[in-house]
Design a protein around this motif. Structure first.
Motif, PDB file in Angstrom:
ATOM      1  N   MET A   1       0.820  -1.207   0.000  1.00 44.61           N
ATOM      2  CA  MET A   1       0.000   0.000   0.000  1.00 44.61           C
ATOM      3  C   MET A   1       0.854   1.257   0.000  1.00 44.61           C
ATOM      4  O   MET A   1       0.463   2.276  -0.574  1.00 44.61           O
ATOM      5  N   VAL A   2       2.024   1.189   0.637  1.00 49.34           N
ATOM      6  CA  VAL A   2       2.908   2.355   0.664  1.00 49.34           C
ATOM      7  C   VAL A   2       3.662   2.506  -0.650  1.00 49.34           C
ATOM      8  O   VAL A   2       3.814   3.609  -1.178  1.00 49.34           O
ATOM      9  N   ALA A   3       4.119   1.380  -1.215  1.00 57.54           N
ATOM     10  CA  ALA A   3       4.990   1.444  -2.387  1.00 57.54           C
ATOM     11  C   ALA A   3       4.253   1.777  -3.666  1.00 57.54           C
ATOM     12  O   ALA A   3       4.818   2.409  -4.570  1.00 57.54           O
ATOM     13  N   LEU A   4       3.004   1.387  -3.772  1.00 56.88           N
ATOM     14  CA  LEU A   4       2.282   1.538  -5.031  1.00 56.88           C
ATOM     15  C   LEU A   4       1.608   2.901  -5.132  1.00 56.88           C
ATOM     16  O   LEU A   4       1.148   3.460  -4.141  1.00 56.88           O
ATOM     17  N   SER A   5       1.536   3.385  -6.351  1.00 60.06           N
ATOM     18  CA  SER A   5       0.843   4.642  -6.614  1.00 60.06           C
ATOM     19  C   SER A   5      -0.665   4.418  -6.614  1.00 60.06           C
ATOM     20  O   SER A   5      -1.142   3.275  -6.591  1.00 60.06           O
ATOM     21  N   ASP A   6      -1.422   5.512  -6.646  1.00 57.32           N
ATOM     22  CA  ASP A   6      -2.878   5.386  -6.699  1.00 57.32           C
ATOM     23  C   ASP A   6      -3.303   4.608  -7.935  1.00 57.32           C
ATOM     24  O   ASP A   6      -4.208   3.769  -7.868  1.00 57.32           O
TER      25      ASP A   6
ATOM     26  N   ARG B   1       4.975  12.483  -1.017  1.00 56.40           N
ATOM     27  CA  ARG B   1       4.623  13.637  -0.182  1.00 56.40           C
ATOM     28  C   ARG B   1       4.276  14.843  -1.055  1.00 56.40           C
ATOM     29  O   ARG B   1       3.336  15.582  -0.757  1.00 56.40           O
ATOM     30  N   GLU B   2       5.063  15.028  -2.137  1.00 57.13           N
ATOM     31  CA  GLU B   2       4.792  16.135  -3.043  1.00 57.13           C
ATOM     32  C   GLU B   2       3.421  15.970  -3.704  1.00 57.13           C
ATOM     33  O   GLU B   2       2.647  16.933  -3.807  1.00 57.13           O
ATOM     34  N   GLU B   3       3.131  14.736  -4.151  1.00 58.14           N
ATOM     35  CA  GLU B   3       1.838  14.487  -4.777  1.00 58.14           C
ATOM     36  C   GLU B   3       0.702  14.666  -3.781  1.00 58.14           C
ATOM     37  O   GLU B   3      -0.360  15.189  -4.123  1.00 58.14           O
ATOM     38  N   ALA B   4       0.951  14.232  -2.531  1.00 58.92           N
ATOM     39  CA  ALA B   4      -0.074  14.397  -1.510  1.00 58.92           C
ATOM     40  C   ALA B   4      -0.317  15.871  -1.211  1.00 58.92           C
ATOM     41  O   ALA B   4      -1.469  16.296  -1.018  1.00 58.92           O
ATOM     42  N   GLU B   5       0.767  16.663  -1.197  1.00 55.91           N
ATOM     43  CA  GLU B   5       0.625  18.100  -0.969  1.00 55.91           C
ATOM     44  C   GLU B   5      -0.127  18.754  -2.118  1.00 55.91           C
ATOM     45  O   GLU B   5      -0.998  19.621  -1.895  1.00 55.91           O
ATOM     46  N   LYS B   6       0.191  18.341  -3.356  1.00 55.91           N
ATOM     47  CA  LYS B   6      -0.540  18.872  -4.513  1.00 55.91           C
ATOM     48  C   LYS B   6      -2.015  18.520  -4.427  1.00 55.91           C
ATOM     49  O   LYS B   6      -2.883  19.351  -4.702  1.00 55.91           O
TER      50      LYS B   6
END
Length: 577
Positions: free
Chosen positions: A46-51, A458-463
């Motif tokens: 779950m952590v390693a894979l992208s959405d 983290r960058e994607e989550a911030e976006k």
């Protein structure tokens, strides 16, 4: 008085050991890359894979559960192995042949059955016994005790054939004097002498940093070469069907890799019979001490080891380096083996029928499976051996399974080195040390990749957070605008919609302008005319329409000057009644 004679057991594996647990590495929780098996858990996935990857995985999981779905799952994890490797919870070495075997077969069809159905490469790797907290191998006390029990029973039996045909306890109970067919009940398990022998699981105690396990193929080879009428060597059933197993094993020649304890219960001073006159202790000559255990194990297992080595060497199967090491080892340990300071033992899967049955009693009792729909036959010895291999077709440089050396030291005795044994193990550690160094370098690369991936997430989550906040702001503004519109008259709502449409068009044009008499110019003309001629337009509404046209039309349509605005009769809209 201490009720136990306690001994420390220092255990050195001499060949690959696999003690089964019923658990396995599934192709959905490991990948093999660069000579290592990388195990990961659900949390790591779950952590390693992208959405997008998670959505793709969910789509595969929702398919019909057939071979196609299994193949797709295998391919999914293999194609994303770089991302998953960085989150591995364990890494163990894999022999090159096993790694190549995995790479060729992962996500592929193994073959097809007669009815055309696909047979998928399942690629499960059977795990050896391990501590679930440390994930390091253990040797179950029950496995060790079972091997000792076989040797002790063999010593008591003295090579005589079994008289019993009803079951296990009748035979063992007669030898160990806890079965009496004339008594009720027949079995008195409290009289079994092995209840006085207590063993804990032996924990991993190997050299820090070296891999504690390795993945092998187990292949089946015939003891005696069989030729057909033309003189060609005939393949036997297991070879013809390419039967093999993939096993995680504790590697051989690991100096004192396990440490355990054996307690021998002392019953001196305990009454032989209870108040009813019934025997309550095992018979005296079967209350084994440490020397008797060691002697029985050496007497039973050493001839099996020597005969198996002779046979494998004669057939050309045996790894020459291992064979030479075993010969030298037996020569240098002769004194300790004779004194009972150390003894041989065989445990785990593929120990061989001879190692789990008693001499004499096994005659005509070893079950040999035949082909489909054929009845098994019963012989004095097995026809085949399971051996540890790198390749499934390998017929040289093979290793036997299950051999251990156990040292016994009284618990109150300080542990000292055994230089000869340590020196015998050292030449076999080169591959393990190389893997340790490679893993250290690999870990640096994977940790860097993990850090970069986490930074990207983290960058994607911030976006995503900022986008969500922006969307929420826009929604609030839209809700507020709709609320304002709802409070306006129909004419004022029409003017507001005009302003919103022109603002959006100005944003689209980014400094450009529409031509005159095009759509937006016509919308302004229509608003001006409707406000001027409409009977339901108030003075306030007409003034608002004139202001909106004067503000927004020049921003959207080219060449809108005073004359162009004059033609729209904005002055009339602004005139007081």
């Amino acid at each position: 008085m201490n009720p136990f004679a306690s001994y420390r057991m220092l255990i050195t594996p001499l060949s690959p050991i696999h003690v089964g647990t019923g658990e396995s590495y599934e192709p959905t929780n490991y990948v093999i890359e660069d000579g290592a098996l990388h195990e990961f858990d659900t949390g790591a996935v779950m952590v390693a894979l992208s959405d997008a990857d998670r959505k793709a995985l969910l789509e595969i999981g929702n398919r019909r559960p057939d071979t196609g779905m299994i193949e797709a799952l295998q391919r999914f994890f293999y194609e994303r192995r770089e991302a998953l490797m960085a989150h591995a919870i364990q890494r163990i070495p894999v022999l090159p042949g096993v790694a190549g075997f995995y790479e060729k077969r992962v996500g592929q069809t193994a073959n097809r059955e007669a009815d055309g159905k696909k047979v998928v490469n399942r690629l499960e790797i059977d795990r050896t016994s391990f501590n679930p907290v440390t994930r390091l191998p253990v040797l179950f006390g029950s496995s060790l005790k079972g091997a000792m029990r076989t040797a002790l029973l063999d010593g008591v039996n003295g090579g005589r054939p079994a008289q019993e045909r009803k079951g296990l306890h009748e035979f063992q109970g007669r030898l160990f004097r806890y079965f009496d067919e004339n008594a009720r009940p027949h079995l008195s398990l409290e009289l079994d002498p092995m209840r006085l022998v207590q063993l804990a699981d032996a924990a991993w105690n190997g050299e820090a940093g070296l891999p504690a396990a390795q993945v092998h193929l187990a292949v089946n080879r015939k003891k005696v070469e069989v030729k057909d009428q033309q003189g060609s060597v005939r393949k036997f059933q297991a070879e013809a069907k390419e039967l093999y197993q993939i096993l995680e094993c504790t590697p051989g020649w690991r100096y004192r890799a396990f440490s355990g304890q054996i307690n021998l219960q002392l019953v001196d001073g305990v009454a032989e019979k209870d108040r009813s006159g019934n025997r309550q202790l095992p018979v005296a000559n079967l209350r084994f001490d440490a020397a008797q255990v060691a002697r029985a194990c050496n007497d039973f297992y050493r001839p099996i080891l020597e005969e198996e080595c002779r046979l494998l060497h004669q057939r050309g199967f045996l790894d020459a380096t291992w064979y030479k090491a075993i010969q030298q080892f037996l020569a240098t340990t002769q004194t300790k083996l004779q004194r009972g300071d150390a003894f041989l033992l065989r445990v785990g899967r593929h120990s061989g029928a001879e190692s789990v049955t008693l001499r004499g009693a096994r005659d005509g009792h070893i079950k040999i499976m035949k082909g489909k729909d054929e009845k098994p036959e019963y012989l004095d010895a097995a026809k085949t051996l399971w051996l540890a291999a790198d390749e499934k077709d390998q017929s040289t440089n093979l290793l036997p399974f299950g051999w251990l050396l156990v040292e016994l030291l009284p618990m109150n005795t300080a542990v000292t080195d055994w230089p000869e044994l340590k020196a015998a193990c050292e030449p076999h550690l080169a591959a393990a040390r190389a893997f340790k160094d490679k893993l250290a370098a690999q870990r640096v690369r994977l940790e860097q990749a993990k850090a970069e991936a986490e930074a990207k997430r983290r960058e994607e989550a911030e976006k995503a957070r900022r986008a969500a906040e922006e969307e929420a702001r826009r929604q609030r503004e839209e809700d507020e605008r709709q609320a304002r519109l709802a409070a306006l008259t129909p004419n004022l709502r029409h003017i507001e919609e005009f302003k919103v449409a022109f603002a959006a068009r100005a944003e689209q044009l980014r400094g450009g302008k529409d031509r005159q008499n095009a759509e937006y110019h016509q919308r302004a003309q229509k608003l001006a005319k409707g406000a001027l001629e409409g009977p339901d337009w108030t003075t306030e509404e007409k003034l608002a329409a004139a202001d909106a046209i004067a503000e927004w039309l020049p921003k959207v349509v080219e060449r809108i000057d005073k004359d162009a605005l004059k033609k729209l009769k904005l002055g009339s809209l602004r005139a007081q009644p």
